[in-house]
Design an enzyme around this catalytic site. Structure first.
Site, PDB file in Angstrom:
ATOM      1  N   GLY A 177       0.843  -1.207   0.000  1.00  0.00           N
ATOM      2  CA  GLY A 177       0.000   0.000   0.000  1.00  0.00           C
ATOM      3  C   GLY A 177       0.871   1.247   0.000  1.00  0.00           C
ATOM      4  O   GLY A 177       2.103   1.160   0.034  1.00  0.00           O
ATOM      5  N   VAL A 210       1.370   3.522   2.336  1.00  0.00           N
ATOM      6  CA  VAL A 210       2.155   3.641   3.569  1.00  0.00           C
ATOM      7  C   VAL A 210       3.066   2.421   3.741  1.00  0.00           C
ATOM      8  O   VAL A 210       4.229   2.540   4.128  1.00  0.00           O
ATOM      9  CB  VAL A 210       1.215   3.820   4.783  1.00  0.00           C
ATOM     10  CG1 VAL A 210       2.015   3.883   6.086  1.00  0.00           C
ATOM     11  CG2 VAL A 210       0.383   5.091   4.615  1.00  0.00           C
ATOM     12  N   ASP A 237      -3.009 -12.089   4.649  1.00  0.00           N
ATOM     13  CA  ASP A 237      -4.380 -11.727   4.265  1.00  0.00           C
ATOM     14  C   ASP A 237      -5.191 -11.437   5.529  1.00  0.00           C
ATOM     15  O   ASP A 237      -5.442 -12.345   6.337  1.00  0.00           O
ATOM     16  CB  ASP A 237      -5.004 -12.880   3.469  1.00  0.00           C
ATOM     17  CG  ASP A 237      -6.408 -12.542   2.997  1.00  0.00           C
ATOM     18  OD1 ASP A 237      -6.916 -11.444   3.339  1.00  0.00           O
ATOM     19  OD2 ASP A 237      -7.005 -13.371   2.279  1.00  0.00           O
ATOM     20  N   ALA A 261      -5.272  -2.189   5.247  1.00  0.00           N
ATOM     21  CA  ALA A 261      -6.624  -1.811   5.676  1.00  0.00           C
ATOM     22  C   ALA A 261      -7.557  -1.918   4.487  1.00  0.00           C
ATOM     23  O   ALA A 261      -7.115  -1.895   3.332  1.00  0.00           O
ATOM     24  CB  ALA A 261      -6.634  -0.372   6.203  1.00  0.00           C
ATOM     25  N   THR A 264      -9.590   0.187   2.497  1.00  0.00           N
ATOM     26  CA  THR A 264      -9.590   1.654   2.372  1.00  0.00           C
ATOM     27  C   THR A 264     -10.587   2.196   1.331  1.00  0.00           C
ATOM     28  O   THR A 264     -10.586   3.390   1.066  1.00  0.00           O
ATOM     29  CB  THR A 264      -8.171   2.165   2.016  1.00  0.00           C
ATOM     30  OG1 THR A 264      -7.707   1.474   0.844  1.00  0.00           O
ATOM     31  CG2 THR A 264      -7.194   1.957   3.147  1.00  0.00           C
ATOM     32  N   THR A 289      -7.717   6.985  11.204  1.00  0.00           N
ATOM     33  CA  THR A 289      -8.159   8.056  10.316  1.00  0.00           C
ATOM     34  C   THR A 289      -8.913   9.158  11.040  1.00  0.00           C
ATOM     35  O   THR A 289      -9.543   8.901  12.082  1.00  0.00           O
ATOM     36  CB  THR A 289      -9.070   7.446   9.219  1.00  0.00           C
ATOM     37  OG1 THR A 289      -9.729   8.493   8.517  1.00  0.00           O
ATOM     38  CG2 THR A 289     -10.135   6.525   9.808  1.00  0.00           C
ATOM     39  N   ASP A 290      -8.898  10.343  10.454  1.00  0.00           N
ATOM     40  CA  ASP A 290      -9.737  11.437  10.972  1.00  0.00           C
ATOM     41  C   ASP A 290     -11.230  11.108  10.785  1.00  0.00           C
ATOM     42  O   ASP A 290     -12.079  11.781  11.358  1.00  0.00           O
ATOM     43  CB  ASP A 290      -9.406  12.740  10.248  1.00  0.00           C
ATOM     44  CG  ASP A 290      -9.789  12.678   8.785  1.00  0.00           C
ATOM     45  OD1 ASP A 290      -8.978  12.163   7.990  1.00  0.00           O
ATOM     46  OD2 ASP A 290     -10.909  13.088   8.436  1.00  0.00           O
ATOM     47  N   TYR A 343     -16.786   2.926   6.829  1.00  0.00           N
ATOM     48  CA  TYR A 343     -15.320   2.790   6.879  1.00  0.00           C
ATOM     49  C   TYR A 343     -14.804   3.375   8.198  1.00  0.00           C
ATOM     50  O   TYR A 343     -14.038   2.726   8.923  1.00  0.00           O
ATOM     51  CB  TYR A 343     -14.695   3.515   5.678  1.00  0.00           C
ATOM     52  CG  TYR A 343     -13.219   3.809   5.802  1.00  0.00           C
ATOM     53  CD1 TYR A 343     -12.264   2.822   5.608  1.00  0.00           C
ATOM     54  CD2 TYR A 343     -12.774   5.103   6.128  1.00  0.00           C
ATOM     55  CE1 TYR A 343     -10.906   3.106   5.725  1.00  0.00           C
ATOM     56  CE2 TYR A 343     -11.428   5.390   6.246  1.00  0.00           C
ATOM     57  CZ  TYR A 343     -10.495   4.385   6.044  1.00  0.00           C
ATOM     58  OH  TYR A 343      -9.157   4.676   6.166  1.00  0.00           O
ATOM     59  N   LYS A 380     -12.831   1.484  11.297  1.00  0.00           N
ATOM     60  CA  LYS A 380     -11.506   1.922  11.749  1.00  0.00           C
ATOM     61  C   LYS A 380     -11.553   2.250  13.239  1.00  0.00           C
ATOM     62  O   LYS A 380     -10.614   1.948  13.980  1.00  0.00           O
ATOM     63  CB  LYS A 380     -11.029   3.144  10.943  1.00  0.00           C
ATOM     64  CG  LYS A 380     -10.748   2.877   9.472  1.00  0.00           C
ATOM     65  CD  LYS A 380      -9.597   1.918   9.222  1.00  0.00           C
ATOM     66  CE  LYS A 380      -8.263   2.493   9.589  1.00  0.00           C
ATOM     67  NZ  LYS A 380      -7.152   1.528   9.274  1.00  0.00           N
TER      68      LYS A 380
HETATM   69  P1  NDP Z   1      -3.737   1.774   0.550  1.00  0.00           P
HETATM   70  O1  NDP Z   1      -5.131   1.561   0.084  1.00  0.00           O
HETATM   71  O2  NDP Z   1      -2.721   2.402  -0.320  1.00  0.00           O
HETATM   72  O3  NDP Z   1      -3.128   0.398   1.059  1.00  0.00           O
HETATM   73  C1  NDP Z   1      -3.862  -0.496   1.798  1.00  0.00           C
HETATM   74  C2  NDP Z   1      -3.191  -1.824   1.682  1.00  0.00           C
HETATM   75  O4  NDP Z   1      -3.968  -2.760   2.425  1.00  0.00           O
HETATM   76  C3  NDP Z   1      -3.076  -2.332   0.240  1.00  0.00           C
HETATM   77  O5  NDP Z   1      -1.775  -2.812   0.011  1.00  0.00           O
HETATM   78  C4  NDP Z   1      -4.088  -3.484   0.214  1.00  0.00           C
HETATM   79  O6  NDP Z   1      -3.712  -4.542  -0.621  1.00  0.00           O
HETATM   80  C5  NDP Z   1      -4.028  -3.935   1.643  1.00  0.00           C
HETATM   81  N1  NDP Z   1      -5.178  -4.773   1.952  1.00  0.00           N
HETATM   82  C6  NDP Z   1      -6.494  -4.549   1.731  1.00  0.00           C
HETATM   83  N2  NDP Z   1      -7.219  -5.611   2.104  1.00  0.00           N
HETATM   84  C7  NDP Z   1      -6.329  -6.528   2.570  1.00  0.00           C
HETATM   85  C8  NDP Z   1      -6.443  -7.823   3.090  1.00  0.00           C
HETATM   86  N3  NDP Z   1      -7.616  -8.442   3.206  1.00  0.00           N
HETATM   87  N4  NDP Z   1      -5.335  -8.462   3.474  1.00  0.00           N
HETATM   88  C9  NDP Z   1      -4.113  -7.880   3.350  1.00  0.00           C
HETATM   89  N5  NDP Z   1      -3.943  -6.671   2.853  1.00  0.00           N
HETATM   90  C10 NDP Z   1      -5.031  -5.986   2.476  1.00  0.00           C
HETATM   91  O7  NDP Z   1      -3.891   2.593   1.923  1.00  0.00           O
HETATM   92  P2  NDP Z   1      -2.900   3.636   2.600  1.00  0.00           P
HETATM   93  O8  NDP Z   1      -1.503   3.148   2.529  1.00  0.00           O
HETATM   94  O9  NDP Z   1      -3.246   4.967   2.099  1.00  0.00           O
HETATM   95  O10 NDP Z   1      -3.447   3.526   4.103  1.00  0.00           O
HETATM   96  C11 NDP Z   1      -2.629   3.089   5.179  1.00  0.00           C
HETATM   97  C12 NDP Z   1      -3.395   3.304   6.457  1.00  0.00           C
HETATM   98  O11 NDP Z   1      -3.737   4.674   6.613  1.00  0.00           O
HETATM   99  C13 NDP Z   1      -4.718   2.525   6.555  1.00  0.00           C
HETATM  100  O12 NDP Z   1      -4.878   2.075   7.866  1.00  0.00           O
HETATM  101  C14 NDP Z   1      -5.774   3.581   6.261  1.00  0.00           C
HETATM  102  O13 NDP Z   1      -7.009   3.265   6.863  1.00  0.00           O
HETATM  103  C15 NDP Z   1      -5.122   4.807   6.877  1.00  0.00           C
HETATM  104  N6  NDP Z   1      -5.582   6.067   6.308  1.00  0.00           N
HETATM  105  C16 NDP Z   1      -5.527   6.263   4.946  1.00  0.00           C
HETATM  106  C17 NDP Z   1      -5.971   7.455   4.403  1.00  0.00           C
HETATM  107  C18 NDP Z   1      -5.935   7.695   2.924  1.00  0.00           C
HETATM  108  O14 NDP Z   1      -6.283   8.812   2.493  1.00  0.00           O
HETATM  109  N7  NDP Z   1      -5.488   6.745   2.095  1.00  0.00           N
HETATM  110  C19 NDP Z   1      -6.480   8.535   5.260  1.00  0.00           C
HETATM  111  C20 NDP Z   1      -6.461   8.235   6.665  1.00  0.00           C
HETATM  112  C21 NDP Z   1      -6.016   7.037   7.148  1.00  0.00           C
HETATM  113  P3  NDP Z   1      -4.311  -4.698  -2.091  1.00  0.00           P
HETATM  114  O15 NDP Z   1      -3.673  -3.634  -2.897  1.00  0.00           O
HETATM  115  O16 NDP Z   1      -3.903  -6.094  -2.456  1.00  0.00           O
HETATM  116  O17 NDP Z   1      -5.792  -4.521  -1.969  1.00  0.00           O
END
Ligand code: NDP
Length: 301
Positions: A10, A12, A44, A68, A70, A109-110, A133, A137
């Protein structure tokens, strides 16, 4: 030190793969099974038994969860999966962290707040998510805290990275394709780079392992604030100034009510970061610093 990173691909997670290396051995997992020194493991989060087994096999000192569900709008209908990934999987990680006496680092998250008012939200403010969502969270946070494990939970907002999809990149694409853009101007928040989130996590892990009294929930975002409309305008003007050929001629501000989505969004996403800065002796940059860096990287590709 042994660190288990979940959600390695992801926005982050990708930055954490780099940043965490300075702390020790990093076992990084995505949702797909991977061969590791501890056997073939799957990260997973929808497979709770598999997740527990992976954590048990690695027996890490630190678990970092960047995974997460997301998809904010899709979560309104895909409720069971969103709940499993964001709430129940967090509980499994917390239980395992407690059992192993490991530190759990988690992102939230906010969107745990309802977005009313104009003040920046403090960690002690009442939570009240306006979409599913945000609800999942929040449940994740609460399950981690209730487990009694050592934890750092970082609530952040409007995350972007050079890798992956995000608002700024979408604006660049649309600005190349369309003459007119209508962008929401009444949601206020702070764009936060995945790079900043990863770097702060490393510092906070070091200090918290030395002083577990630092465990807790922290708000983490750069300084300043903006609207989606002002953010889009900044991105597009920067790109144009840097020689990009763009079709867009007008960037019109619109109200949230003019752009209905399945999930409601909070209007006020400001986060007060004083607790974090004080606890970890941090100074946070203005949001434009990271966005400018990301644009330089994206535009020069
Ligand atoms: P991304 O959507 O970029 O990354 C989320 C990652 O979680 C992806 O790699 C995804 O994999 C993985 N994922 C989803 N479902 C599963 C699963 N069942 N098992 C394993 N992996 C899974 O999110 P961010 O990096 O942006 O977010 C990081 C954190 O920050 C999260 O906790 C999010 O809630 C929080 N956050 C994010 C915000 C935003 O604007 N993005 C704002 C505020 C908080 P795949 O690609 O395979 O689906």
């Amino acid at each position: 030190m042994k660190i288990l990173l979940l959600g390695k691909d992801g926005q982050v997670g990708w930055e954490l793969q780099r940043a965490l290396l300075v702390l020790g051995e990093v076992v990084a997992l995505s949702r797909h099974p991977a061969s590791t020194p501890y056997g073939t493991l799957s990260g997973d989060l929808a497979d709770l038994a598999g997740l527990r087994a992976a954590i048990g096999a690695v027996a890490p000192d630190v678990i970092v969860n960047a995974a997460a569900y997301t998809a904010v709008d899709k979560a309104e209908t895909e409720r069971e999966l969103a709940h499993t990934v964001n709430a129940l999987a967090s509980q499994v990680m917390a239980e395992e962290a407690k059992r192993l006496d490991a530190l759990l680092v988690h992102y939230s998250t906010d969107y745990v707040f309802d977005g009313t008012g104009t003040s920046a939200w403090k960690e002690s403010d009442a939570v009240s998510p306006v979409n599913y969502y945000g609800d999942t969270k929040l449940q994740g946070e609460q399950l981690i805290v209730a487990s009694g494990c050592k934890h750092l939970i970082f609530r952040t907002s409007w995350v972007y990275a050079a890798r992956g999809n995000n608002f700024a990149k979408t604006m660049l694409r649309l600005a190349r394709e369309k003459q007119t853009l209508n962008i929401i101007a009444d949601q206020i928040g702070v764009p936060t780079s995945a790079e900043l989130l990863a770097d702060v996590a490393v510092l906070a892990v070091q200090k918290t392992l030395a002083n577990p009294a630092l465990c807790g929930i922290y708000h983490l975002a750069p300084t300043g604030e903006t609207s989606w409309h002002a953010y889009a305008t900044y991105v597009i003007e920067f790109a144009r100034h840097n020689g990009e050929t763009l079709a867009v001629e007008a960037i019109n501000p619109i109200a949230t009510t003019e752009y209905p989505t399945p999930a409601r969004r909070p209007l006020n996403s400001r986060l007060d970061t004083q607790k974090l800065c004080k606890a970890f002796s941090l100074q946070l940059p203005d949001w434009k610093v990271g966005v400018t860096r990301m644009l330089m990287e994206t535009l020069n590709k």
